[in-house]
Design an enzyme around this catalytic site. Structure first.
Site, PDB file in Angstrom:
ATOM      1  N   GLY A 171       0.999  -1.148  -0.085  1.00 27.05           N
ATOM      2  CA  GLY A 171      -0.072   0.169  -0.185  1.00 27.05           C
ATOM      3  C   GLY A 171       0.983   1.357   0.058  1.00 27.05           C
ATOM      4  O   GLY A 171       0.414   2.279  -0.579  1.00 27.05           O
ATOM      5  N   HIS A 182     -14.107  11.488 -15.139  1.00 24.31           N
ATOM      6  CA  HIS A 182     -13.724  11.813 -16.673  1.00 24.31           C
ATOM      7  C   HIS A 182     -12.268  12.768 -16.491  1.00 24.31           C
ATOM      8  O   HIS A 182     -12.308  13.682 -15.693  1.00 24.31           O
ATOM      9  CB  HIS A 182     -14.576  12.330 -17.450  1.00 24.31           C
ATOM     10  CG  HIS A 182     -15.248  13.882 -17.033  1.00 24.31           C
ATOM     11  ND1 HIS A 182     -14.699  15.019 -17.080  1.00 24.31           N
ATOM     12  CD2 HIS A 182     -16.380  14.122 -16.223  1.00 24.31           C
ATOM     13  CE1 HIS A 182     -15.286  16.035 -16.869  1.00 24.31           C
ATOM     14  NE2 HIS A 182     -16.244  15.725 -15.899  1.00 24.31           N
ATOM     15  N   HIS A 205      -2.032   5.694  -4.456  1.00 19.35           N
ATOM     16  CA  HIS A 205      -2.821   4.799  -3.911  1.00 19.35           C
ATOM     17  C   HIS A 205      -4.146   5.302  -3.575  1.00 19.35           C
ATOM     18  O   HIS A 205      -4.130   6.515  -2.701  1.00 19.35           O
ATOM     19  CB  HIS A 205      -2.377   4.191  -2.435  1.00 19.35           C
ATOM     20  CG  HIS A 205      -3.192   3.220  -2.035  1.00 19.35           C
ATOM     21  ND1 HIS A 205      -2.838   2.216  -0.851  1.00 19.35           N
ATOM     22  CD2 HIS A 205      -4.442   2.912  -1.956  1.00 19.35           C
ATOM     23  CE1 HIS A 205      -3.548   1.382  -0.464  1.00 19.35           C
ATOM     24  NE2 HIS A 205      -4.700   1.565  -1.344  1.00 19.35           N
TER      25      HIS A 205
END
Length: 146
Positions: free
Chosen positions: A8, A75, A84
């Site tokens: 992570g 978008h 992350h």
């Protein structure tokens, strides 16, 4: 011949990504079958896209990103290398997130925001203004230290 790095921490993921690619291993992109990804989104190698993720038109994910469960990348959003995105994050259109950043669980980012490199955003935050590189923020775009 293939390796996937499931770490992570963005900096550690980048470190090990570089080590294994120099050793000749390929790092595939892993996409959960329930993810919905626009045909014209760009996703670079070594990214992980978890269950229930939505990635919309013209979004770009650079190398080694993690987009965790139920997040929405709208978008024309650009996500930098090794960033992350934790579960349940919503990033609105035309936003740029820099390299090696972490966006905490349940964070909402309004449209046309720029988030720098090496930024940490705490869980449940609401991002309504640009964040410079190296900052840590919580709440409503409140800088807590640099």
């Amino acid at each position: 011949t293939n390796v996937f790095i499931a770490i992570g921490d963005p900096s550690l993921r980048e470190k090990y990504f570089n080590i294994v690619t120099q050793d000749g291993y390929a790092i595939p992109t892993l996409i959960h079958p329930t993810a919905i990804i626009s045909d014209n989104a760009q996703i670079d190698d070594g990214s992980f896209i978890n269950a229930g993720v939505i990635i919309n038109a013209k979004a770009q994910l650079m190398t080694g990103c993690i987009i965790n469960t139920g997040s929405i990348i709208d978008h024309e959003v650009s996500i930098g290398k090794f960033t992350h995105i934790a579960p349940g994050v919503s990033i609105s259109g035309r936003t740029v997130v820099g390299n090696n950043s972490f966006v905490g669980t349940g964070t909402a980012v309004i449209d046309k925001i720029t988030i720098g490199n090496n930024v940490i955003i705490g869980a449940g935050s609401t991002i309504i203004k640009d964040i410079e590189s190296g900052n840590k923020v919580v709440g409503v775009s409140k800088t807590i230290n640099k």
